[in-house]
Each structure stands twice: as structure tokens, then as C-alpha cells.
Design an enzyme around this catalytic site. Structure first.
Site, PDB file in Angstrom:
ATOM      1  N   VAL A 227       0.825  -1.245  -0.060  1.00 25.13           N
ATOM      2  CA  VAL A 227      -0.077  -0.112   0.088  1.00 25.13           C
ATOM      3  C   VAL A 227       0.953   1.221  -0.103  1.00 25.13           C
ATOM      4  O   VAL A 227       0.644   2.233  -0.560  1.00 25.13           O
ATOM      5  CB  VAL A 227      -1.005   0.002   1.132  1.00 25.13           C
ATOM      6  CG1 VAL A 227      -1.921   1.432   1.259  1.00 25.13           C
ATOM      7  CG2 VAL A 227      -1.988  -1.258   1.322  1.00 25.13           C
TER       8      VAL A 227
ATOM      9  N   LYS B 173      -6.970  -0.846   9.502  1.00 23.86           N
ATOM     10  CA  LYS B 173      -8.332  -1.455   9.922  1.00 23.86           C
ATOM     11  C   LYS B 173      -8.279  -1.741  11.479  1.00 23.86           C
ATOM     12  O   LYS B 173      -9.153  -1.273  12.433  1.00 23.86           O
ATOM     13  CB  LYS B 173      -9.431  -2.254   9.175  1.00 23.86           C
ATOM     14  CG  LYS B 173      -8.892  -3.844   9.057  1.00 23.86           C
ATOM     15  CD  LYS B 173      -7.997  -3.853   7.623  1.00 23.86           C
ATOM     16  CE  LYS B 173      -7.568  -5.226   7.374  1.00 23.86           C
ATOM     17  NZ  LYS B 173      -6.838  -5.359   6.109  1.00 23.86           N
TER      18      LYS B 173
ATOM     19  N   GLU C  81     -10.361   6.277   5.243  1.00 23.35           N
ATOM     20  CA  GLU C  81     -11.281   5.695   4.149  1.00 23.35           C
ATOM     21  C   GLU C  81     -10.836   4.458   3.602  1.00 23.35           C
ATOM     22  O   GLU C  81     -11.765   3.585   3.290  1.00 23.35           O
ATOM     23  CB  GLU C  81     -11.237   6.970   3.113  1.00 23.35           C
ATOM     24  CG  GLU C  81     -12.217   6.458   1.708  1.00 23.35           C
ATOM     25  CD  GLU C  81     -13.659   6.438   2.114  1.00 23.35           C
ATOM     26  OE1 GLU C  81     -14.054   5.237   2.289  1.00 23.35           O
ATOM     27  OE2 GLU C  81     -14.260   7.518   2.578  1.00 23.35           O
TER      28      GLU C  81
ATOM     29  N   VAL D  47     -11.526   0.352   5.295  1.00 21.12           N
ATOM     30  CA  VAL D  47     -12.983  -0.744   5.355  1.00 21.12           C
ATOM     31  C   VAL D  47     -13.199  -1.314   3.844  1.00 21.12           C
ATOM     32  O   VAL D  47     -13.004  -2.597   3.806  1.00 21.12           O
ATOM     33  CB  VAL D  47     -14.237  -0.116   5.678  1.00 21.12           C
ATOM     34  CG1 VAL D  47     -15.412  -0.991   5.477  1.00 21.12           C
ATOM     35  CG2 VAL D  47     -14.168   0.450   7.228  1.00 21.12           C
TER      36      VAL D  47
ATOM     37  N   ILE E 105     -13.042   1.077  -2.254  1.00 16.12           N
ATOM     38  CA  ILE E 105     -14.396   1.482  -2.378  1.00 16.12           C
ATOM     39  C   ILE E 105     -14.715   2.687  -1.341  1.00 16.12           C
ATOM     40  O   ILE E 105     -14.498   2.555  -0.328  1.00 16.12           O
ATOM     41  CB  ILE E 105     -15.175   0.246  -1.850  1.00 16.12           C
ATOM     42  CG1 ILE E 105     -15.193  -0.856  -2.796  1.00 16.12           C
ATOM     43  CG2 ILE E 105     -16.951   0.852  -2.193  1.00 16.12           C
ATOM     44  CD1 ILE E 105     -15.810  -2.143  -2.176  1.00 16.12           C
TER      45      ILE E 105
ATOM     46  N   GLY F 112      -1.533 -15.232  -3.275  1.00 19.93           N
ATOM     47  CA  GLY F 112      -1.260 -14.012  -2.608  1.00 19.93           C
ATOM     48  C   GLY F 112      -2.457 -13.395  -2.024  1.00 19.93           C
ATOM     49  O   GLY F 112      -2.441 -12.212  -1.525  1.00 19.93           O
TER      50      GLY F 112
ATOM     51  N   ASP G 211     -11.193  -9.896  10.386  1.00 19.31           N
ATOM     52  CA  ASP G 211     -10.830  -8.737   9.524  1.00 19.31           C
ATOM     53  C   ASP G 211     -12.216  -8.009   9.210  1.00 19.31           C
ATOM     54  O   ASP G 211     -12.487  -6.784   9.484  1.00 19.31           O
ATOM     55  CB  ASP G 211     -10.065  -8.883   8.181  1.00 19.31           C
ATOM     56  CG  ASP G 211     -10.117  -8.017   7.242  1.00 19.31           C
ATOM     57  OD1 ASP G 211      -9.182  -7.270   7.362  1.00 19.31           O
ATOM     58  OD2 ASP G 211     -10.956  -7.917   6.475  1.00 19.31           O
TER      59      ASP G 211
ATOM     60  N   LYS H 181     -13.619  -4.194  10.366  1.00 22.38           N
ATOM     61  CA  LYS H 181     -14.290  -3.246   9.554  1.00 22.38           C
ATOM     62  C   LYS H 181     -15.760  -2.863   9.861  1.00 22.38           C
ATOM     63  O   LYS H 181     -16.127  -1.733   9.803  1.00 22.38           O
ATOM     64  CB  LYS H 181     -14.272  -4.088   8.080  1.00 22.38           C
ATOM     65  CG  LYS H 181     -12.648  -4.051   7.583  1.00 22.38           C
ATOM     66  CD  LYS H 181     -12.701  -4.862   6.335  1.00 22.38           C
ATOM     67  CE  LYS H 181     -11.310  -5.046   5.684  1.00 22.38           C
ATOM     68  NZ  LYS H 181     -11.135  -5.657   4.508  1.00 22.38           N
TER      69      LYS H 181
ATOM     70  N   GLY I 162      -5.976  -4.535  -2.853  1.00 19.29           N
ATOM     71  CA  GLY I 162      -5.109  -4.563  -3.968  1.00 19.29           C
ATOM     72  C   GLY I 162      -4.115  -3.087  -3.847  1.00 19.29           C
ATOM     73  O   GLY I 162      -4.738  -2.230  -2.992  1.00 19.29           O
TER      74      GLY I 162
END
Length: 407
Positions: A12, A100, A124, A127, A131, A182, A196, A200, A300
Site C-alpha cells: 500500500v 483497520k 477511508e 474498510v 471503495i 497471494g 478482519d 471493519k 489491492g
């Protein structure tokens, strides 16, 4: 000139630098002044990276630099990321994150620190990856009471369940493929056990509650590790798919909102039914709007970085232009604001042996029911509006197996 620092240069963090470089002209025009990555803090070297000259191993080069006004935390976890975030906010540097776990467990404290030091803590990407969901909940739906959130918020579990159905393989085989591609870690527990998704949902529920903090510990959570290929095939037989859903319910007449994460039989008529593979989909229902659907890549490199950079632009805006004027959730930690798991009222599908239609009807006689399968292989019934605490005893009386159901 707006100078930022990136803490952690993994997938990221690298994506954030790439998006800023790729869309530099548009981003600068949006802000009205240039924005640049000044420092990248990481323990590793990146000799082949175009950003190698920006890498430092000395955290003082980030925190002691008054020119760096926005810090991007992409380290992950809730240990060193927590300490670095507190440190940055206490210095008046806004922090943007996709973490998160940190937001769900320490968000209340971190947003209080941000408020005290006149800066922002934005998340943002925490979660839905790429999106947009946090900002729409906070702003666009502000005129609504959110009565329901139902979402596929974990791409790994959605990939596994999709692959089981499409390829006709077992849970273990599908998990192995997810790891090979992956999508899943070697220790996949956070994904497959629903942790996870729980984190969220904590964030989404807190915003939906208008400021009351919903702790992850409040959220009843069941993962997908017990789902079998027989379950997948039976779901197809009754016109459903199986999805791991994070659910928030705040209907009229509820004493307290309900929150839970669990596998569901999802009707093919549902807007969530076509959400396959690693994609995420989140339904938000407002009492004025009705239902709205948010769909896209939930993870991603570039999709997640897209959401992070959006928050960077928000944090970099001058105060007079910045529309983020308050914390997005706050409240007392350790106080339960949602219903206890046993009191949550849900719809379920109960599957039993062939020829048990009448027995199933009798076992759930006080509820609204519908037979959805009655053949030589199995009998199944939809039971509507049953409390969790009443499910197990009724199922045991007919030797039935159950999952949540969403029409």
C-alpha cells in the site's frame, strides 16, 4: 508545497507513492499547490525503487521535520503503528491510514488526540479498500438513520467461497489456492475466522451510530472455516450462494442495534449475490434513501492507494476549504452499545434429513417459516425473525444444521 511522509513501504505504501506520481498534475491542480513525498520510513532498503533516495531508517527525519504536515501510516498492526500515529498527531501532523486494526481498536483515542492538536485522523481505505464508503456514510447519508449495513468486506473469504463453488473443491483446497495467489496469508486466521470483517464492521457501525463507539469485542463473529463443499452445493440447490457478511441492524423497535459477522445463505435475488472473487460489496440502507450498493475492489495496491491518496488530499486542504470538521466516531471505550449476541434476531435456513418437513415446522411453529427444499436428499426451511439464543435448541430437536439467511 505540501510535504508528506510514508511510514511503511510495502504494497500500500508503494502504491501511494505511485498514485501520487502517476496523477501528479491532477492532484496538484486539485490542491492548488504541489504535493510531494518527502520521506519514506522503513527498515528495509529499496535499491531498485525510483523512490530509493527518499527512504530513511531514522524516524526523527519524519517527526522532527516541520515541513512534513501529513503522515501516511501503512505499517499495519496496532503496535508500532499505534505509537507512530500518536506521536504524529501529538505534533499536529495529520495521519492517513488503511489500518483497520488500529482504527477499530484505538480509533477513539487517536481521533481525540487529533482534535486536541487541530489535525485529522482519516481512514477511508480501512474498510473497503478502494471503495468509497466512510465518507458517504458520514456525509452523503447524514440525513438518514442507517437501519442496515450488510457487506462482503473481506476479499479473501469471498475468493475462497467463490472458488469452492466454481471449481467444486474443498475449503482446504480453496484456501491453499488463495495463499498461492497471494490473497491469503500463510496464517489466514484474521481473514477466514472473520476477524478482519469484525474490525471493519466496528468502524462502519460506529459511524452509523452517529458517534457511539462499537468495539470489535461487541461483535459476534463466526468465520468460514467450517463451511463444506456440501454446504456450497446445497446453497446452489436452494437458489443461494454462501457469503461471509458483516451485518449492522438498527430497525424500528430494536432496543439496541445488532452487529454480527457470519456466513450467510444469500438469495440470488440479493444485490450481494453477484459479488464474486476478491470483490467487495456493501449495502447501506437508510430510512429515507432506502438501499444503496457500494461495489468494487476491496483490496489491492492501487485501489487501496487510491482511497489513501483521497484522504491525503483531504488532510492537505487549507482549513477554510476542508470539509472534515469533526471526528467521525467517538465515545466511551469499554461500553456496550449494541445488543448482546444471544439477543440478536435474524433469519436462518435450517437443513435436516429428508422427510422432516413436518418436524421442522413443529420445531419452529411460533415463527414465520417457508419450506425451500423437501426431496429425497434433504429438507430445509427458512425461519424468520428468530433470536440467536433460541436457535440451537430448536435445531437440536430435529438434528438440523443452520446458517444465517439473507433474502
Amino acid at each position: 508545497m505540501i510535504n508528506i511522509a510514508i511510514l511503511g513501504f510495502g504494497v500500500v505504501g508503494g502504491g501511494v507513492a505511485e498514485v501520487i506520481t502517476m496523477n501528479q498534475e491532477k492532484i496538484d491542480a486539485h490542491l492548488g499547490e504541489p504535493i510531494r513525498v518527502k520521506k519514506i520510513l522503513d527498515l528495509r532498503e529499496f535499491p531498485d525503487s525510483p523512490y530509493k533516495d527518499l527512504v530513511t531508517h531514522d524516524d526523527k527525519e519524519v517527526f522532527d521535520d516541520p515541513e512534513i504536515t501529513v503522515v501516511v501510516e501503512t505499517i499495519g498492526g496496532a503496535r508500532i503503528a499505534y505509537e507512530f500515529t500518536k506521536r504524529a498527531l501529538s505534533l499536529g501532523k495529520s495521519v492517513v491510514t488503511s489500518n483497520k486494526e488500529l482504527v477499530a481498536t484505538h480509533g477513539v483515542e487517536l481521533m481525540r488526540i487529533a482534535k486536541e492538536h487541530n489535525c485529522l485522523y482519516l481512514y477511508e481505505a480501512a474498510v473497503g479498500g478502494g471503495i468509497p464508503i466512510i465518507r458517504p456514510l458520514h456525509r452523503c447519508l447524514a440525513a438518514n438513520r442507517v437501519v442496515r449495513i450488510a457487506g462482503i468486506v473481506n476479499g479473501t473469504t469471498n475468493y475462497i467461497l467463490t472458488n469452492m463453488r466454481v471449481a467444486g473443491i474443498s475449503y482446504d483446497e480453496a484456501l491453499s489456492q488463495a495463499q498461492a495467489n497471494g490473497y491469503a496469508e500463510q496464517n489466514p486466521a484474521a481473514d477466514v475466522e472473520g476477524i478482519d470483517a469484525q474490525r471493519k464492521l466496528s468502524i462502519l457501525s460506529s459511524i452509523a451510530m452517529g458517534g457511539l463507539y462499537v468495539s470489535p469485542e461487541e461483535i459476534s463473529t463466526t468465520g468460514i472455516s467450517a463451511i463444506t463443499l456440501d454446504d456450497i452445493n446445497f446453497a446452489t440447490k436452494i437458489g443461494c450462494g454462501i457469503k461471509l457478511l458483516a451485518v449492522f441492524l438498527n430497525n424500528d423497535g430494536c432496543d439496541k442495534p445488532a452487529t454480527y459477522v457470519a456466513p450467510h445463505y444469500v438469495s440470488k435475488k440479493s444485490m450481494l449475490a453477484p459479488v464474486e472473487d476478491v470483490f467487495n460489496g456493501i449495502i447501506v440502507e437508510g430510512n429515507a434513501l432506502g438501499e444503496a450498493m457500494f461495489y468494487g475492489k476491496g483490496a489491492g495496491k492501487l485501489p487501496t492507494a487510491s482511497a489513501v491518496v483521497g484522504d491525503i488530499l483531504e488532510a492537505a486542504m487549507p482549513p477554510e476549504k476542508n470539509s472534515t470538521t469533526k471526528n467521525w466516531f467517538a465515545g466511551e471505550e469499554g461500553v456496550r452499545v449494541t445488543a448482546k449476541p444471544e439477543d440478536i434476531v435474524v433469519d436462518i435456513v435450517v437443513k435436516a434429513a429428508s422427510g422432516k418437513a413436518q418436524a421442522l415446522k413443529d420445531a419452529f411453529a411460533q415463527y414465520d417459516t417457508e419450506i425451500v427444499c423437501d426431496d429425497s436428499e434433504a429438507t430445509a426451511i427458512i425461519v424468520k425473525k428468530i433470536a440467536h439464543k433460541d436457535i440451537e435448541a430448536a435445531c437440536a430437536s430435529v438434528d438440523g444444521k443452520w446458517l444465517h439467511y439473507m433474502a
